[in-house]
Enzyme design. Structure first.
Site, short mmCIF file in Angstrom:
data_model
loop_
_atom_site.label_atom_id
_atom_site.label_comp_id
_atom_site.label_asym_id
_atom_site.label_seq_id
_atom_site.Cartn_x
_atom_site.Cartn_y
_atom_site.Cartn_z
N GLU A 162 -8.97 -5.24 -5.00
CA GLU A 162 -8.58 -4.19 -3.97
C GLU A 162 -9.44 -3.36 -3.57
O GLU A 162 -9.69 -3.15 -2.48
CB GLU A 162 -7.45 -3.27 -4.83
CG GLU A 162 -6.24 -4.03 -5.15
CD GLU A 162 -4.95 -4.26 -4.11
OE1 GLU A 162 -5.43 -3.69 -3.06
OE2 GLU A 162 -3.82 -4.69 -4.49
N SER A 218 0.81 -1.26 -0.01
CA SER A 218 -0.12 -0.05 -0.04
C SER A 218 0.85 1.35 0.03
O SER A 218 1.91 1.37 -0.99
CB SER A 218 -1.00 0.02 1.19
OG SER A 218 -1.59 0.84 1.16
N HIS A 256 -8.08 -5.15 -0.73
CA HIS A 256 -6.63 -4.65 -0.26
C HIS A 256 -6.30 -5.25 1.16
O HIS A 256 -7.13 -5.04 2.06
CB HIS A 256 -7.03 -3.04 -0.06
CG HIS A 256 -5.61 -2.35 0.13
ND1 HIS A 256 -4.70 -2.19 -0.77
CD2 HIS A 256 -5.27 -1.64 1.09
CE1 HIS A 256 -3.82 -1.43 -0.47
NE2 HIS A 256 -4.13 -0.99 0.73
#
Length: 536
Positions: free
Chosen positions: A352, A219, A449
């Site tokens: 995601e 990330s 995610h």
């Protein structure tokens, strides 16, 4: 470039949905299996002796200072050297997280500016030659997160590597800017480099090879890795790079991550962050308790960190331009081929953007909402094209269709673009994590995610329950990642072959357990409609 402006409630929503996987509740950590008795372990670093502990098959050294506390006169300055200490310093407990608002990684938040610490995990058994080193940069949107959340015994012992997890300055403490303030908007990036320099000086003390360092992150950590790839001041600090769910090209369209959010990217010109800092400081002068005629920077450096952290969300973008750290936007640097020539492992999770669906009417979307969402994102003229490319009937619900659209536009195709750019110069291994039933997966969200993280680390000291096929996938992923760290090639016995990407479409591995199709090669460019988005 328009500033990234979202409400605090939406930020908290993002933390709850997308960043929780990196932390986890204290009661879960407490419920983890009891550790066997620890044995002391002492090493000599450039600042003094450290006492860690050997637990089972791993040696662990926690809370090692890699830079001086960035407080008071050192607030918003480049990281400074650690003062040497006499005797043996205990490295047995984790440090405080860097200042941030309340979130699962820092319950109640943190105002502890004395936070520039790292943790080192190695196999307990001595090696015949120095081991590869993996330096992990945590995610958290550049405003939350801590290296402390990633317990690294699994990758260190199974992969026979040294793992270093890092804290760095976040939010207003890491990315604040003000006219005349050297390094405006880059202090968090500079901290990461200071940690990498510490590794260069001290890796051998822990059995590591300073010539064989991999910088890795997920990330905002993945975006940080890409920033380091393009930073002239990180030259020589690492030999390989791993970018998980984050790249230099990452950006979002209007209203695509959150309603009301303008199109932008993680990167902001330095003069913009300085103007933002000027406006913010003027608006908060009374709250900061500035003295009459006191220079603003003196006032800011004396301010209570609890006051500063209240507005930390105003400063969540690293700055470029006007600094040697990031002289140009990392996105432009990668596109122009201005990056360090090291092998790259890069990828995303299949779904995601599912982690952000609750930002849109709590995730309660009707068929009638779909055209409106697309229009708000790309405008009326292009909305019909997107709807033809992603027909609602194909996905079964607006939530599923909107997840696919925003996953592809924001996450997958920006990562694919960076893979294509990097592959012109260096070996690139692309992947997609595709286990839709990760122990972190929320119902109906699939491979959202951050749900891959427990396959690589014990999160918050807790090993999440996995099925036998998931445990095998975790082992294979650790084997891929650590083989890449050791050699620059993730391949080895006991797992499917992973070919580097070629020219044109990006092909990589889909990583799923055997009861979901197993590990196989996929065309990531085609799967995520990247030619469509390139041409829109």
């Amino acid at each position: 470039m328009r500033r990234f402006q979202i409400t605090r409630s939406k930020v908290r929503l993002a933390v709850a949905l997308a960043l929780v996987p990196a932390a986890f509740l204290a009661d879960k950590a407490t419920a983890a299996r009891s550790a066997p008795p620890a044995e002391p372990s002492v090493v000599r670093t450039d600042a003094g002796l450290l006492r860690g502990q050997t637990t089972g098959t791993a040696r662990v050294f926690n809370g090692i200072p890699y830079a001086a506390p960035p407080m008071q006169a050192l607030r918003w300055k480049a990281p400074q050297p650690v003062k040497r200490w006499d005797g043996v310093r205990d490295a047995l407990t984790l440090s405080s997280a860097c200042p941030q608002q309340d979130n699962p990684e820092a319950p109640g938040g943190s105002t502890a500016e004395d936070c520039l610490y790292l943790n080192v995990t190695t196999p307990a058994q001595k090696a015949a030659k120095p081991r590869a080193v993996v330096v992990w940069i945590p995610g958290g949107g550049f405003f939350t997160g801590a290296g402390n959340s990633y317990e690294a015994s699994k990758p260190a012992t199974r992969g026979d590597v040294v793992v270093v997890t890092v804290n760095y300055r976040l939010g207003i403490f890491g990315f604040f800017g003000y006219p005349g303030l050297a390094g405006s908007g880059t202090y968090g990036i500079q901290d990461q480099q200071a940690a990498l320099r510490w590794v260069q000086r001290n890796a051998r003390a822990f059995g590591g090879d300073p010539r064989n360092v991999t910088v890795a992150g997920e990330s905002a950590g993945g975006m940080s890795v890409c920033a380091q790839l393009t930073s002239p001041t990180s030259t020589g600090l690492f030999a390989k790079a791993v970018m998980q769910s984050g790249s230099c090209a990452f950006n979002w369209a209007d209203n695509s991550q959150y309603p009301g959010q303008a199109a932008d990217s993680p990167w902001v010109p330095q003069n913009t962050v300085q103007r933002t800092g000027t406006d913010w400081a003027a608006s908060r002068r009374d709250d900061l308790k500035c003295k009459p005629r006191q220079a603003m920077l003196h006032c800011l450096r004396a301010a209570d960190p609890a006051v500063l952290v209240e507005d930390t969300l105003q400063f969540t973008q690293p700055a470029y331009g006007g600094t040697a750290v990031l002289p140009v936007s990392p996105a432009k640097a990668m596109k122009a081929g201005l990056f360090h020539r090291v092998p790259v492992l890069s990828g995303n999770n299949h779904d995601e953007a599912a982690a952000w669906m609750s930002a849109f009417n709590g995730g309660d979307l009707t068929d009638a909402d779909y055209p409106r969402l697309l229009t708000d994102m790309v405008g009326a003229a292009d909305a019909m094209e997107v709807q033809r490319e992603y027909p609602l009937a194909q996905y079964g619900s607006t939530v599923a269709a909107w997840t696919a659209v925003t996953t592809d536009r924001i996450w997958s195709c920006t990562q694919v673009a960076n893979d294509q750019q990097a592959a012109r110069k260096v070996p690139v291994y692309a992947y997609e994590f595709a286990d839709k039933h990760s122990p972190l997966a929320q119902p109906g969200q699939g491979a959202a995610h951050a749900v891959e993280l427990p396959y690589l680390f014990s999160l918050g000291g807790y090993d999440f329950p996995m099925s036998e096929t998931q445990k095998r996938l975790s082992e294979q992923m650790i084997d891929y990642w650590t083989a890449f760290a050791r050699t620059g090639d993730p391949n080895g016995p006991g797992r499917p072959h992973w070919a580097p990407v070629g020219h044109g479409d990006i092909r990589g591995l889909s990583l799923a357990p055997t009861d979901q199709g197993g590990i196989k090669t996929v065309d990531l460019s085609t799967e995520h409609h990247c030619a469509f988005w390139d041409g829109l």
